[in-house]
Scaffold this motif. Structure first.
Motif, PDB file in Angstrom:
ATOM      1  N   ILE A  89       0.785  -1.151   0.029  1.00 12.82           N
ATOM      2  CA  ILE A  89       0.049   0.097   0.076  1.00 12.82           C
ATOM      3  C   ILE A  89       0.806   1.305   0.132  1.00 12.82           C
ATOM      4  CG2 ILE A  89      -1.901   1.327   1.191  1.00 12.82           C
ATOM      5  CD1 ILE A  89      -2.667  -1.443   2.457  1.00 12.82           C
ATOM      6  N   ASP A  90       0.883   2.074  -1.026  1.00 19.09           N
ATOM      7  CA  ASP A  90       1.715   3.222  -1.290  1.00 19.09           C
ATOM      8  C   ASP A  90       0.883   4.340  -0.848  1.00 19.09           C
ATOM      9  OD1 ASP A  90       3.301   5.365  -1.901  1.00 19.09           O
ATOM     10  OD2 ASP A  90       4.036   4.031  -3.866  1.00 19.09           O
ATOM     11  N   VAL A  91       1.145   5.072  -0.006  1.00 23.07           N
ATOM     12  CA  VAL A  91       0.709   6.347   0.500  1.00 23.07           C
ATOM     13  C   VAL A  91       1.016   7.602   0.039  1.00 23.07           C
ATOM     14  CG1 VAL A  91      -0.134   5.080   2.690  1.00 23.07           C
ATOM     15  CG2 VAL A  91       1.806   6.702   2.708  1.00 23.07           C
ATOM     16  N   SER A  92       2.197   7.351  -0.919  1.00 24.67           N
ATOM     17  CA  SER A  92       2.820   8.443  -1.495  1.00 24.67           C
ATOM     18  C   SER A  92       1.765   9.732  -2.255  1.00 24.67           C
ATOM     19  CB  SER A  92       3.953   8.264  -2.334  1.00 24.67           C
ATOM     20  OG  SER A  92       3.491   7.479  -3.293  1.00 24.67           O
ATOM     21  N   PRO A  93       0.474   9.221  -2.764  1.00 24.93           N
ATOM     22  CA  PRO A  93      -0.140  10.325  -3.031  1.00 24.93           C
ATOM     23  C   PRO A  93      -1.018  11.359  -2.227  1.00 24.93           C
ATOM     24  CG  PRO A  93      -0.468   8.218  -4.466  1.00 24.93           C
ATOM     25  CD  PRO A  93       0.426   7.839  -3.270  1.00 24.93           C
ATOM     26  N   MET A  94      -0.805  10.679  -0.832  1.00 22.39           N
ATOM     27  CA  MET A  94      -1.319  11.579   0.123  1.00 22.39           C
ATOM     28  C   MET A  94      -0.335  12.736   0.633  1.00 22.39           C
ATOM     29  SD  MET A  94      -3.241   8.484   2.324  1.00 22.39           S
ATOM     30  CE  MET A  94      -4.347   9.481   3.205  1.00 22.39           C
ATOM     31  N   LYS A  95      -0.468  13.797   0.182  1.00 32.54           N
ATOM     32  CA  LYS A  95       0.532  14.880   0.417  1.00 32.54           C
ATOM     33  C   LYS A  95       0.043  16.109   0.857  1.00 32.54           C
ATOM     34  CE  LYS A  95       3.694  13.483  -3.283  1.00 32.54           C
ATOM     35  NZ  LYS A  95       4.845  13.115  -2.409  1.00 32.54           N
ATOM     36  N   ARG A  96      -1.346  16.484   1.361  1.00 34.23           N
ATOM     37  CA  ARG A  96      -1.719  17.598   1.902  1.00 34.23           C
ATOM     38  C   ARG A  96      -1.164  17.837   3.112  1.00 34.23           C
ATOM     39  NH1 ARG A  96      -7.967  17.709   2.778  1.00 34.23           N
ATOM     40  NH2 ARG A  96      -7.510  15.678   3.752  1.00 34.23           N
ATOM     41  N   ILE A  97      -1.005  19.154   3.057  1.00 37.01           N
ATOM     42  CA  ILE A  97      -0.396  19.940   4.395  1.00 37.01           C
ATOM     43  C   ILE A  97      -1.200  21.179   4.459  1.00 37.01           C
ATOM     44  CG2 ILE A  97       1.820  20.868   5.576  1.00 37.01           C
ATOM     45  CD1 ILE A  97       3.497  19.251   3.516  1.00 37.01           C
ATOM     46  N   TYR A  98      -1.831  21.237   5.651  1.00 37.81           N
ATOM     47  CA  TYR A  98      -2.576  22.287   5.986  1.00 37.81           C
ATOM     48  C   TYR A  98      -2.887  22.700   7.455  1.00 37.81           C
ATOM     49  CZ  TYR A  98      -6.024  18.275   6.869  1.00 37.81           C
ATOM     50  OH  TYR A  98      -6.418  17.227   7.342  1.00 37.81           O
ATOM     51  N   HIS A  99      -3.257  23.899   7.769  1.00 35.63           N
ATOM     52  CA  HIS A  99      -3.770  24.097   9.134  1.00 35.63           C
ATOM     53  C   HIS A  99      -5.059  23.533   9.551  1.00 35.63           C
ATOM     54  CE1 HIS A  99      -5.205  27.527  12.174  1.00 35.63           C
ATOM     55  NE2 HIS A  99      -4.266  26.569  12.729  1.00 35.63           N
ATOM     56  N   GLU A 102      -9.733  23.238  13.595  1.00 37.27           N
ATOM     57  CA  GLU A 102     -10.346  22.326  14.716  1.00 37.27           C
ATOM     58  C   GLU A 102      -9.385  21.721  15.823  1.00 37.27           C
ATOM     59  OE1 GLU A 102     -13.353  18.504  15.382  1.00 37.27           O
ATOM     60  OE2 GLU A 102     -12.669  18.920  13.481  1.00 37.27           O
ATOM     61  N   ARG A 103      -8.312  21.391  15.235  1.00 34.49           N
ATOM     62  CA  ARG A 103      -7.309  20.807  16.381  1.00 34.49           C
ATOM     63  C   ARG A 103      -6.253  21.664  16.571  1.00 34.49           C
ATOM     64  NH1 ARG A 103      -9.160  16.322  13.215  1.00 34.49           N
ATOM     65  NH2 ARG A 103      -9.863  14.638  14.579  1.00 34.49           N
ATOM     66  N   SER A 104      -6.238  22.932  16.140  1.00 28.03           N
ATOM     67  CA  SER A 104      -5.275  23.871  16.377  1.00 28.03           C
ATOM     68  C   SER A 104      -3.871  23.392  16.185  1.00 28.03           C
ATOM     69  CB  SER A 104      -5.517  24.520  17.856  1.00 28.03           C
ATOM     70  OG  SER A 104      -4.568  25.596  17.945  1.00 28.03           O
ATOM     71  N   ALA A 105      -3.508  22.705  14.992  1.00 25.56           N
ATOM     72  CA  ALA A 105      -2.486  22.413  14.570  1.00 25.56           C
ATOM     73  C   ALA A 105      -2.156  22.147  13.242  1.00 25.56           C
ATOM     74  CB  ALA A 105      -2.409  20.647  15.320  1.00 25.56           C
ATOM     75  N   VAL A 106      -0.968  21.901  12.916  1.00 25.24           N
ATOM     76  CA  VAL A 106      -0.691  21.708  11.491  1.00 25.24           C
ATOM     77  C   VAL A 106      -0.690  20.198  11.090  1.00 25.24           C
ATOM     78  CG1 VAL A 106       1.001  22.102   9.691  1.00 25.24           C
ATOM     79  CG2 VAL A 106       0.665  23.801  11.442  1.00 25.24           C
ATOM     80  N   ALA A 107      -1.625  20.065  10.101  1.00 24.77           N
ATOM     81  CA  ALA A 107      -1.835  18.517   9.622  1.00 24.77           C
ATOM     82  C   ALA A 107      -0.764  18.048   8.454  1.00 24.77           C
ATOM     83  CB  ALA A 107      -3.018  18.283   9.250  1.00 24.77           C
ATOM     84  N   VAL A 108      -0.179  17.124   8.389  1.00 25.06           N
ATOM     85  CA  VAL A 108       0.825  16.680   7.360  1.00 25.06           C
ATOM     86  C   VAL A 108       0.382  15.148   7.079  1.00 25.06           C
ATOM     87  CG1 VAL A 108       3.212  16.139   6.736  1.00 25.06           C
ATOM     88  CG2 VAL A 108       2.682  18.159   8.223  1.00 25.06           C
ATOM     89  N   GLU A 109      -0.152  14.985   5.735  1.00 23.35           N
ATOM     90  CA  GLU A 109      -0.478  13.564   5.435  1.00 23.35           C
ATOM     91  C   GLU A 109       0.931  12.733   5.145  1.00 23.35           C
ATOM     92  OE1 GLU A 109      -4.673  13.813   3.447  1.00 23.35           O
ATOM     93  OE2 GLU A 109      -3.180  13.918   1.881  1.00 23.35           O
ATOM     94  N   ALA A 110       0.573  11.455   5.404  1.00 23.67           N
ATOM     95  CA  ALA A 110       1.669  10.383   5.354  1.00 23.67           C
ATOM     96  C   ALA A 110       2.581  10.348   4.227  1.00 23.67           C
ATOM     97  CB  ALA A 110       1.277   9.260   5.908  1.00 23.67           C
ATOM     98  N   GLY A 111       1.985  10.691   3.019  1.00 23.14           N
ATOM     99  CA  GLY A 111       2.899  10.646   1.902  1.00 23.14           C
ATOM    100  C   GLY A 111       3.655  11.718   1.569  1.00 23.14           C
ATOM    101  N   ALA A 112       3.661  12.864   2.169  1.00 22.71           N
ATOM    102  CA  ALA A 112       4.579  13.965   1.981  1.00 22.71           C
ATOM    103  C   ALA A 112       5.883  13.475   2.198  1.00 22.71           C
ATOM    104  CB  ALA A 112       3.924  15.246   2.814  1.00 22.71           C
ATOM    105  N   THR A 113       7.022  14.212   1.600  1.00 23.17           N
ATOM    106  CA  THR A 113       8.111  13.986   1.773  1.00 23.17           C
ATOM    107  C   THR A 113       8.627  14.914   3.029  1.00 23.17           C
ATOM    108  OG1 THR A 113       9.190  15.202   0.079  1.00 23.17           O
ATOM    109  CG2 THR A 113       8.624  13.066  -0.155  1.00 23.17           C
ATOM    110  N   VAL A 114       9.692  14.726   3.630  1.00 22.76           N
ATOM    111  CA  VAL A 114      10.453  15.699   4.266  1.00 22.76           C
ATOM    112  C   VAL A 114      10.804  16.876   3.857  1.00 22.76           C
ATOM    113  CG1 VAL A 114      12.622  16.224   5.781  1.00 22.76           C
ATOM    114  CG2 VAL A 114      11.425  13.891   6.016  1.00 22.76           C
ATOM    115  N   GLY A 115      11.281  16.658   2.441  1.00 21.36           N
ATOM    116  CA  GLY A 115      11.180  18.220   1.818  1.00 21.36           C
ATOM    117  C   GLY A 115      10.221  18.898   1.632  1.00 21.36           C
ATOM    118  N   GLU A 116       9.000  18.140   1.059  1.00 20.21           N
ATOM    119  CA  GLU A 116       7.655  18.899   0.809  1.00 20.21           C
ATOM    120  C   GLU A 116       7.310  19.460   1.971  1.00 20.21           C
ATOM    121  OE1 GLU A 116       6.371  16.102  -2.821  1.00 20.21           O
ATOM    122  OE2 GLU A 116       5.892  15.330  -0.784  1.00 20.21           O
TER     123      GLU A 116
END
Length: 510
Positions: A89-99, A102-116
């Motif tokens: 199961i390749d999660v690399s298409p999941m790349k959303r990074i957003y504020h 509701e959780r007062s946090a920055v969300a980073v999906e698991a497919g994003a790279t460190v550089g992204e």
């Protein structure tokens, strides 16, 4: 049970199922960092949402097929490439990074790279996380192992900022269950969050998203939820010629380096803003290299001068001194190109990691000299590396996260790499003998104690679970998790009762 995150499109299509007859199949297989291993699953599922992950997991469980998960493809061992794995199961298409308001946090999906992730955090809010050094690493597997990098001495580990994690788990009936676990004391799923702060990837379920917020931070402004990015970065590099180094000067150099680390690894050290890497290559390579990164702005040059003076005491002055200043993002997206660059087709590697509380003793330095100067083997890619550690990493209690190594001052690694498969046996024999001799008085492994703090699970080494290489009587899981392993076993039993998520060094339920 927490409601999974959903996409804006309620009619989202199914995930892409890729078989060996599709060219995209090999694109996933070939992205692996360590070419020593090769995967051959029946099919690959490219997923772009929590719902697609759930469906892919349930299909594999229903079909009775062993599954594994990949994001950036940088696992150092063959966990994803295990011949028993029939579905990736390749999660690399999941790349959303957003504020996430509701959780007062920055969300980073698991497919994003460190550089992204670095780029999005910097461009959108001017903030940073102390993630790993290589920008191509996938967040999915990186964060659960603790995650340390260039800024660790100044900011700690990335998991020290992990507020919540979404995980697709599998219940006793084989159904996929999405769970959002937070660090809130009142959260009934908090132990699942804790397990992802150093328990390693591939143990409990499929991570789909992380939420980050600094402890004590609050409010609606995402620019105030994480540390500010450095104003600038200063890199440096210097080197000694091996031809100028004999056994006595080698001993002096490693004594100097280790003693400097012992003196300057507290969180309140004026050098907490300086990260260094000592690359002690084999003699046939020709050079011993010291390099590093400073966030001290105008004071960076002074830091570097003082470091080089301390390391070079009683030795010839290092040559090839280079100093460069740049923006944080410019550096983070292309750090040390000569260090991280790969030849076409990649390399096969073996990394044997150890976290040290003290410098190597003189016996160990003698062992290092012997193996690095051996003329009876041809191992051009062999190296002993020392990455500086400690600082703010060690201000967190050992049981506050699953990253138990909170007293180390150095991350040391015996490594080797080769291009031709015919060179594998010689390289493995060399690096294994080197590592075993370094820890000969501890059964060949860095047993936690006065001098060692075990090993780092993000640098997995299956040799530690092999009695042929680990004769200490201390199990591999103690080296990686110390006193936290029984707690991780309880999390495993609760959230993966069918042992769907497993590999050669996975958590075993009690």
């Amino acid at each position: 049970m927490s409601t999974p995150r959903t996409t804006d499109d309620a009619t989202q299509p199914e995930s892409l199922k890729v078989t060996p007859h599709d060219p995209r199949y090999f694109a996933v297989i070939d992205k692996r960092f360590n070419k020593r291993f090769a995967a051959s699953p029946d099919y690959i599922r490219l997923v772009s949402s929590t719902e697609q992950v759930m469906a892919a997991v349930e299909d594999a469980v229903r079909e009775g097929l062993r599954l594994a998960v990949t994001s950036g493809g940088h696992c150092l061992e063959g966990f994803v490439c295990d011949p028993e794995v029939r579905v990736i199961i390749d999660v690399s298409p999941m790349k959303r990074i957003y504020h996430d308001v509701e959780r007062s946090a920055v969300a980073v999906e698991a497919g994003a790279t460190v550089g992204e992730t670095f780029k999005a955090l910097f461009d959108n809010w001017g903030v940073v996380l102390p993630l790993g050094e290589y920008p191509g690493i996938g967040m999915g597997g990186h964060v659960p192992g603790g995650a340390f990098g260039f800024l660790c001495r100044q900011l700690g580990l990335a998991v020290d900022y992990l507020y919540a994690v979404e995980v697709v788990t599998v219940g006793p009936d084989g159904r996929a269950i999405p769970v959002i676990a937070t660090r809130e004391i009142s959260d009934p799923h908090r132990e699942l969050w804790w397990a992802h702060t150093g328990g390693g990837a591939g143990n409990f379920g499929v991570v789909t998203c992380y939420w980050f917020r600094a402890p004590g931070a609050f409010g609606d402004d995402p620019a105030k939820l994480l540390p500010r990015a450095p104003e600038s970065i200063t890199t440096f590099k210097a080197e000694w010629e091996w031809r100028d180094i004999d056994a006595a000067s080698f001993l002096q150099l490693l004594r100097n380096h280790g003693s400097w680390c012992e003196r300057n690894s507290s969180a309140d050290s004026s050098y907490a803003s300086l990260w260094t890497l000592l690359e002690v290559h084999r003699r046939q390579f020709g050079k011993i290299i010291i390099r590093g990164v400073s966030t001290a702005d105008a004071g960076a040059g002074r830091q570097v001068d003082e470091l080089l003076a301390a390391l070079g005491e009683g030795l010839p002055a290092p040559g090839g001194r280079e100093l460069a200043r740049m923006s944080w993002l410019e550096f983070a997206l292309d750090p040390f190109p000569d260090l991280f660059g790969m030849p076409p087709g990649g390399v096969s590697v073996k990394v044997k990691d150890a976290l040290l509380k003290k410098r190597l003793d003189d016996r160990q330095i003698g062992v290092a000299y012997e193996h690095l100067t051996r003329s009876d083997v041809d191992v051009m890619g062999g190296m002993l590396g020392f990455a500086s550690y400690g600082g703010w990493v060690n201000t967190v209690a050992a049981d506050a996260t699953a990253s138990a190594q909170r007293e180390a001052i150095l991350d040391m690694a015996c490594t080797t790499g080769w291009l031709d498969r015919r060179e594998e046996a010689a390289n493995l024999a060399w690096v294994r003998a080197f590592y075993a001799d370094l820890f000969a008085d501890r059964g060949g492994v860095p047993v936690p104690g006065e001098a060692c703090d075990g090993a780092f699970i993000n640098h997995p080494d299956t040799d530690l679970a092999d009695p042929a290489f680990n004769t200490s009587g201390v199990p591999w899981h103690t080296l990686y998790y110390q006193a936290g392993y029984p707690r991780l076993q309880l999390v495993k039993a609760r959230w993966d009762p069918r042992d769907v998520f497993r590999h050669a060094l996975s958590i075993r339920a009690a």
